[in-house]
Design a protein around this motif. Structure first.
Motif, mmCIF file in Angstrom:
data_model
loop_
_atom_site.group_PDB
_atom_site.id
_atom_site.type_symbol
_atom_site.label_atom_id
_atom_site.label_comp_id
_atom_site.label_asym_id
_atom_site.label_seq_id
_atom_site.Cartn_x
_atom_site.Cartn_y
_atom_site.Cartn_z
ATOM 1 N N HIS A 1 6.804 2.355 4.044
ATOM 2 C CA HIS A 1 6.511 1.518 5.221
ATOM 3 C C HIS A 1 7.358 0.248 5.201
ATOM 4 O O HIS A 1 7.838 -0.175 4.153
ATOM 5 C CB HIS A 1 5.027 1.126 5.215
ATOM 6 N N HIS B 1 6.559 -3.777 6.164
ATOM 7 C CA HIS B 1 5.398 -4.605 6.465
ATOM 8 C C HIS B 1 5.453 -4.942 7.949
ATOM 9 O O HIS B 1 6.527 -5.159 8.515
ATOM 10 C CB HIS B 1 5.384 -5.847 5.574
ATOM 11 N N GLU C 1 6.852 -8.458 -1.601
ATOM 12 C CA GLU C 1 5.897 -7.730 -2.455
ATOM 13 C C GLU C 1 6.473 -7.588 -3.851
ATOM 14 O O GLU C 1 7.702 -7.554 -4.023
ATOM 15 C CB GLU C 1 5.631 -6.349 -1.836
ATOM 16 N N TYR D 1 6.056 -5.081 -7.394
ATOM 17 C CA TYR D 1 5.474 -3.909 -8.054
ATOM 18 C C TYR D 1 5.643 -4.074 -9.562
ATOM 19 O O TYR D 1 6.734 -4.452 -10.028
ATOM 20 C CB TYR D 1 6.220 -2.624 -7.669
ATOM 21 N N HIS E 1 9.838 0.184 1.941
ATOM 22 C CA HIS E 1 9.780 0.636 0.549
ATOM 23 C C HIS E 1 8.975 1.914 0.402
ATOM 24 O O HIS E 1 7.957 2.099 1.090
ATOM 25 C CB HIS E 1 9.246 -0.467 -0.373
ATOM 26 N N HIS F 1 0.883 -2.915 7.513
ATOM 27 C CA HIS F 1 1.743 -1.775 7.159
ATOM 28 C C HIS F 1 2.217 -1.079 8.419
ATOM 29 O O HIS F 1 1.397 -0.652 9.232
ATOM 30 C CB HIS F 1 0.982 -0.793 6.268
HETATM 31 ZN ZN ZN Z 1 4.260 -2.713 0.928
#
Ligand code: ZN
Ligand code: PAN
Length: 183
Positions: free
Chosen positions: A81, A83, A90, A92, A129, A151
């Motif tokens: 998706h 944002h 973001e 991770y 991403h 999203h």
């Molecule tokens: Zn995301």
């Protein structure tokens, strides 16, 4: 103002305790994402969410457990998706397993980063991403993003990503996506 709280993450499985909100994606939810048709109840991934208000003063956090498997020569992956608020970033953190993080901008630039235990991937604002599990075990990662990000799955469903990660003769390969619709 929120009350401070603590949750406990199982680094190996991605489970969060105490209870959390679970999103489960099955092969039947992934129709159209792969070049080959897919269907059925097999679980591709699960997202364990810690719910907080969706405002830009809070951080959404969750873990994803992406199972190993393939559809044709494409590895199991998340839908992917942008944002909805495009400039929202973001982070991770991979806690178990091995994967690739595929990112792309709306004008068709892309980047691939490795995911392995300890990898901290930074996803800047403006980049879509998708995570891809390239190993024989689940890929587990923790994510934190700005509360009001939202999203946008539709843009990816319509256009796809510029590249795919597929299993080649000697392991994962990045190939152009013949179905990608450039803008
Ligand atoms: Zn995301
Ligand atoms: C992640 C993803 C999660 C599942 O928490 O939402 O890995 O992937 P899809 O949302 O693409 O199905 C994240 O990037 N949140 O913003």
């Amino acid at each position: 103002m929120l009350q401070p709280f603590t949750r406990v993450l199982d680094l190996g499985t991605g489970d969060i305790a105490p209870e959390n909100r679970l999103v489960r994606r099955r092969l039947s939810d992934m129709r159209g994402a792969y070049a080959e048709d897919c269907d059925g109840a097999q679980v591709v991934y699960e997202v364990f969410n810690i719910d907080v208000p969706e405002t830009n003063s809070e951080l959404q956090t969750c873990t994803t457990r992406l199972y190993n498997g393939k559809v044709g020569d494409e590895y199991f992956m998340t839908k992917g998706h942008f944002h909805e608020v495009r400039d929202r970033s973001e982070v991770y953190l991979t806690t178990s397993g091995y994967g690739r993080l595929v990112m792309a901008t709306e004008d068709g630039r892309y980047a691939i980063e490795e995911m392995r235990p300890g990898s901290m991937n930074y996803i800047p604002g403006g980049w879509s991403h998708r995570s891809v599990n390239v190993a024989d075990e689940p890929l587990v990662f923790f994510a934190a993003y700005i509360g009001d990000s939202g999203h946008d799955y539709g843009s990816i469903e319509e256009r796809g990503f510029p590249v795919l990660v597929v299993e080649g003769p000697s392991g994962p390969e990045v190939v152009p996506n013949p179905r990608y619709q450039s803008s």
